[in-house]
Design a protein around this motif. Structure first.
Motif, short mmCIF file in Angstrom:
data_model
loop_
_atom_site.label_atom_id
_atom_site.label_comp_id
_atom_site.label_asym_id
_atom_site.label_seq_id
_atom_site.Cartn_x
_atom_site.Cartn_y
_atom_site.Cartn_z
N LYS A 23 0.81 -1.23 -0.14
CA LYS A 23 0.09 -0.14 0.25
C LYS A 23 0.97 1.21 -0.01
O LYS A 23 0.27 2.32 -0.33
N ALA A 24 2.24 1.14 0.35
CA ALA A 24 3.00 2.39 0.35
C ALA A 24 4.16 2.14 -0.53
O ALA A 24 5.18 2.89 -0.44
N LYS A 59 5.48 -3.67 -9.21
CA LYS A 59 5.27 -2.15 -9.31
C LYS A 59 6.47 -1.43 -8.61
O LYS A 59 7.09 -0.15 -9.17
N ALA A 63 9.40 2.78 -3.11
CA ALA A 63 9.49 4.14 -3.67
C ALA A 63 10.25 5.17 -2.69
O ALA A 63 9.97 6.49 -2.51
N ALA A 65 12.41 6.47 1.13
CA ALA A 65 12.16 6.35 2.59
C ALA A 65 10.59 6.91 2.89
O ALA A 65 10.30 7.58 1.98
N ASP A 66 9.98 6.59 4.04
CA ASP A 66 8.76 6.94 4.13
C ASP A 66 8.68 8.25 4.57
O ASP A 66 8.89 8.78 5.62
N ILE A 67 8.03 8.99 3.43
CA ILE A 67 7.58 10.45 3.55
C ILE A 67 6.99 10.71 4.67
O ILE A 67 7.10 11.69 5.41
N LYS A 68 5.80 10.24 4.94
CA LYS A 68 4.77 10.47 5.83
C LYS A 68 5.30 10.15 7.41
O LYS A 68 4.84 11.14 8.16
N GLY A 108 15.31 6.53 -1.07
CA GLY A 108 16.04 5.36 -0.19
C GLY A 108 15.87 4.31 -1.02
O GLY A 108 16.68 3.10 -0.70
N GLU A 111 18.94 4.08 -3.15
CA GLU A 111 20.12 3.94 -2.29
C GLU A 111 20.16 2.36 -1.72
O GLU A 111 21.12 2.05 -1.38
N GLU A 131 14.58 13.25 -4.10
CA GLU A 131 14.42 14.13 -2.86
C GLU A 131 14.25 15.66 -3.13
O GLU A 131 13.78 16.39 -2.26
N PRO A 138 19.20 13.68 -0.79
CA PRO A 138 19.21 12.15 -0.61
C PRO A 138 19.80 12.05 0.86
O PRO A 138 21.06 12.54 1.17
N GLY A 139 19.49 11.13 1.68
CA GLY A 139 20.17 10.75 3.04
C GLY A 139 20.34 9.54 3.48
O GLY A 139 20.95 9.42 4.49
N1 CAA Z 1 6.47 7.33 1.34
C1 CAA Z 1 5.35 7.23 1.97
N2 CAA Z 1 4.44 6.69 1.18
C2 CAA Z 1 4.57 6.72 -0.20
C3 CAA Z 1 5.98 6.84 -0.60
C4 CAA Z 1 7.05 7.23 0.16
N3 CAA Z 1 8.21 7.39 -0.46
N4 CAA Z 1 5.71 6.50 -1.96
C5 CAA Z 1 4.43 6.21 -2.36
N5 CAA Z 1 3.88 6.23 -1.21
C6 CAA Z 1 2.40 5.79 -1.01
C7 CAA Z 1 1.52 7.05 -1.68
O1 CAA Z 1 1.26 7.94 -0.57
C8 CAA Z 1 0.16 6.34 -1.81
O2 CAA Z 1 -0.46 6.05 -0.67
P1 CAA Z 1 -2.06 6.48 -0.43
O3 CAA Z 1 -2.65 5.59 -1.28
O4 CAA Z 1 -2.24 6.13 0.95
O5 CAA Z 1 -2.15 7.81 -0.75
C9 CAA Z 1 0.68 4.75 -2.23
O6 CAA Z 1 2.14 4.60 -1.65
C10 CAA Z 1 0.85 4.68 -3.98
O7 CAA Z 1 1.33 5.96 -4.18
P2 CAA Z 1 0.90 6.80 -5.51
O8 CAA Z 1 -0.55 7.01 -5.35
O9 CAA Z 1 1.72 7.96 -5.42
O10 CAA Z 1 1.13 5.72 -6.91
P3 CAA Z 1 1.56 6.50 -8.40
O11 CAA Z 1 1.73 5.32 -9.10
O12 CAA Z 1 0.46 7.39 -8.53
O13 CAA Z 1 3.11 6.92 -8.20
C11 CAA Z 1 5.31 7.38 -7.48
C12 CAA Z 1 4.07 6.28 -8.01
C13 CAA Z 1 5.66 7.85 -8.71
C14 CAA Z 1 6.45 6.16 -7.03
C15 CAA Z 1 4.78 8.04 -6.36
O14 CAA Z 1 4.20 7.44 -5.37
C16 CAA Z 1 5.98 8.97 -5.67
O15 CAA Z 1 6.36 9.85 -6.29
N6 CAA Z 1 6.51 8.35 -4.54
C17 CAA Z 1 7.38 9.19 -3.59
C18 CAA Z 1 9.00 9.00 -4.52
C19 CAA Z 1 9.78 9.72 -3.57
O16 CAA Z 1 9.67 10.94 -3.49
N7 CAA Z 1 10.76 9.24 -3.01
C20 CAA Z 1 11.85 9.63 -2.22
C21 CAA Z 1 11.34 9.68 -0.62
S1 CAA Z 1 12.58 10.50 0.18
C22 CAA Z 1 13.84 9.66 0.42
O17 CAA Z 1 13.92 8.38 -0.03
C23 CAA Z 1 15.10 10.25 1.22
C24 CAA Z 1 16.28 9.46 1.39
O18 CAA Z 1 17.20 9.53 0.61
C25 CAA Z 1 16.24 8.34 2.28
#
Ligand code: CAA
Length: 257
Positions: A23-24, A59, A63, A65-68, A108, A111, A131, A138-139
């Protein structure tokens, strides 16, 4: 041990770990980290296992680290909690880990794939460090490992624009070792892991250690380290067996697997 965010199966001498937060899109939160560390450490300590494969879903490998989980944290929370430092433990696993990546490997997720020993990508894989689009960088090693793997220009492009690269581009620039059809991804990764598991385990572990050393030291020190490790393998019966089998034109029967 019962896991909630990963599944774990043993296939012969290979441990198959699958990220399982559909789901995430397999976003990496604290629970994923602790379960992944528990599973990989257990396999590392298990004499019946010689290699691991880490994969996600069709899929998403992951995607990010958990942004939420991060969104409302303060600088003090991040600093005192030293967020992401726990991932360093993952890089201390001594047996080889192959990342089998289909779909998104972002932030992440990319990474984590780079923390594994090599990446086999499905033709559906998409890698990125988005990021910057979230107002951060990136972290979990993206600015450092990606730069070492693909060079400054492409790493800058990925980190500054946040764009994704597809599997073909990732193979061209050396981020992944090979690209396979999506339907064959896990089987191909398991086949590679089984091949590794058929060799002498101390030689495999030392090869991993030696290649990783090249990222930490000068060429002269790295060459000295490699030579010492090479010499030390002559202490094992597997060296005698491997070389005897070559001379006798037969398959080696390694004891230390
Ligand atoms: N954290 C938390 N939840 C995430 C997530 C993430 N990184 N990526 C996806 N999800 C969740 C979405 O919020 C969504 O949840 P809900 O149904 O509750 O809204 C579910 O997964 C499905 O995602 P989408 O509806 O967005 O799916 P999509 O097919 O339309 O898009 C995607 C896919 C392009 C990957 C898009 O989800 C996206 O852009 N995700 C975030 C990618 C991102 O920015 N990653 C970097 C995170 S920060 C990080 O990682 C820091 C570091 O260096 C360690």
């Amino acid at each position: 041990m019962a896991y909630e965010t990963i599944t774990v199966e043993t296939r012969g001498r290979v441990g198959l770990i699958t990220l399982n937060r559909p789901k995430a899109l397999n976003a990496l939160n604290g629970q994923v980290l602790s379960e992944l560390l528990a599973a990989t450490k257990a396999y590392d300590a298990d004499p019946e296992i010689s290699a691991m494969v880490l994969t996600g879903s069709e899929k998403a490998f992951a995607a990010g680290a958990d942004i939420k989980e991060m969104q409302s944290k303060s600088y003090l929370d991040m600093y005192l909690g030293d967020l992401f430092s726990g991932w360093e433990e993952f890089t201390r696993i001594r047996k080889p880990i192959i990342a089998a990546v289909a779909g998104y490997a972002l932030g992440g997720g990319c990474e984590l794939a780079m923390m594994c020993d090599f990446i086999i990508a499905a033709d559906t894989a998409k890698f990125g460090q988005p990021e910057i689009t979230l107002g951060v960088i990136p972290g979990m090693g993206g600015s450092q490992r990606l730069t070492r793997f693909v060079g400054k220009s492409k790493a800058m492009d990925m980190c500054l624009t946040g764009r994704m690269m597809d599997a073909a581009e990732a193979e061209r620039c050396g981020l992944v070792s090979r690209v396979v059809p999506a339907g064959e991804l896990v089987d191909e990764a398991l086949k590679a892991a089984e091949k590794i598991a058929s060799f002498s385990l101390p030689a495999v572990m030392m090869a991993k250690e030696a290649v990783n050393r090249s990222y930490e030291t000068t060429l002269a020190e790295g060459l000295r380290f490699e030579r010492r490790v090479f010499h030390s393998l002559f202490a094992f019966e597997d060296q005698k067996e491997g070389m005897a089998a070559f001379s006798e034109k037969r398959k080696p029967d390694f004891r230390n697997r």
